[in-house]
Design a protein around this motif. Sequence first.
Motif: not given
Length: 300
Positions: A64-67, A110-113, A156-164, A168-173
Amino acid sequence: MSFYHNRLLEQDYYPVVRFYYYKEWEGFNMPNHSHEAIEIMYCLSGSCLIEVDGTTHKLKKGQFIFIDGDVPHRLFVEPGKSCRMSNIEFHFEELETVFPSFRHLVSEHEALRMLTESPKSYLLFHDSSDVFQCLNALILELDRKEDESVFTEQLLLGQLFIRMAELAAKQQNDTSEQHVYIQKSIEYMHQNYDRDIRVKDVADAVHLHPGYLHRIFKKAMGTSVNGYLINHRITKAKELLKRTNITITEIPHYIGMNSQQYFSTIFRQQTGSTPKQYRRESRYTDSRTVRSEHFKQQAK
């Protein structure tokens, strides 16, 4: 308002979905466009091309893509192919609700920040199914929403942002870790190019499976491990031909190529000339340079 706008971290704003859908596109060509809303496009099956901010990416199942808002983009599905996807578009508003605002979510996670501190016009993800489940639950909730309460939608939106953000943090690592392996592989090849080493030897030296090393190396460097090793060996061969009197028949052994015929073939492919021609031409050029410098000194 951008996902990264400072106001979102200073005042109480909430994400609000303004548009969403499940849809299957077939041979579709969307005009290039932009809008204020932030968008998430998730590929459920098939594939499509997403052109965003001047760059084209292929989106496949589970990606998926986040724009971000006001970023030019378009969707393109090749003729004869299809792509089924889910999509949401949202922006931020001030609301009356007991659910924590976006800035409170950021301050607690932390990941969302970290995600909000690294502004990007878009982010491309390979999902591990967590985001799909959150997105699916959100769209189902929006479909059956019967009252004016926004609490469940915000949850649900909050959960979506946190999972995303966690993804992102995992992919960066993962990217950082891959970079370390690639650098170690390059160091090993630079130190051992004069030996008869193969891709398996490089992979063993950095404790990775050869297939996995090949994938991450080619993605990062634009060439395979073997291709990089060959290029480095030919670079060293050119230096030896130009700066030493080592015979051409001996040079392959100095760069880890034990076959004279293989060395000559690869050298010609890489340089467009034979080792003998390269030595003659490079030394002629050097001699002309030396004479030129001599005449310059004499003229002073």
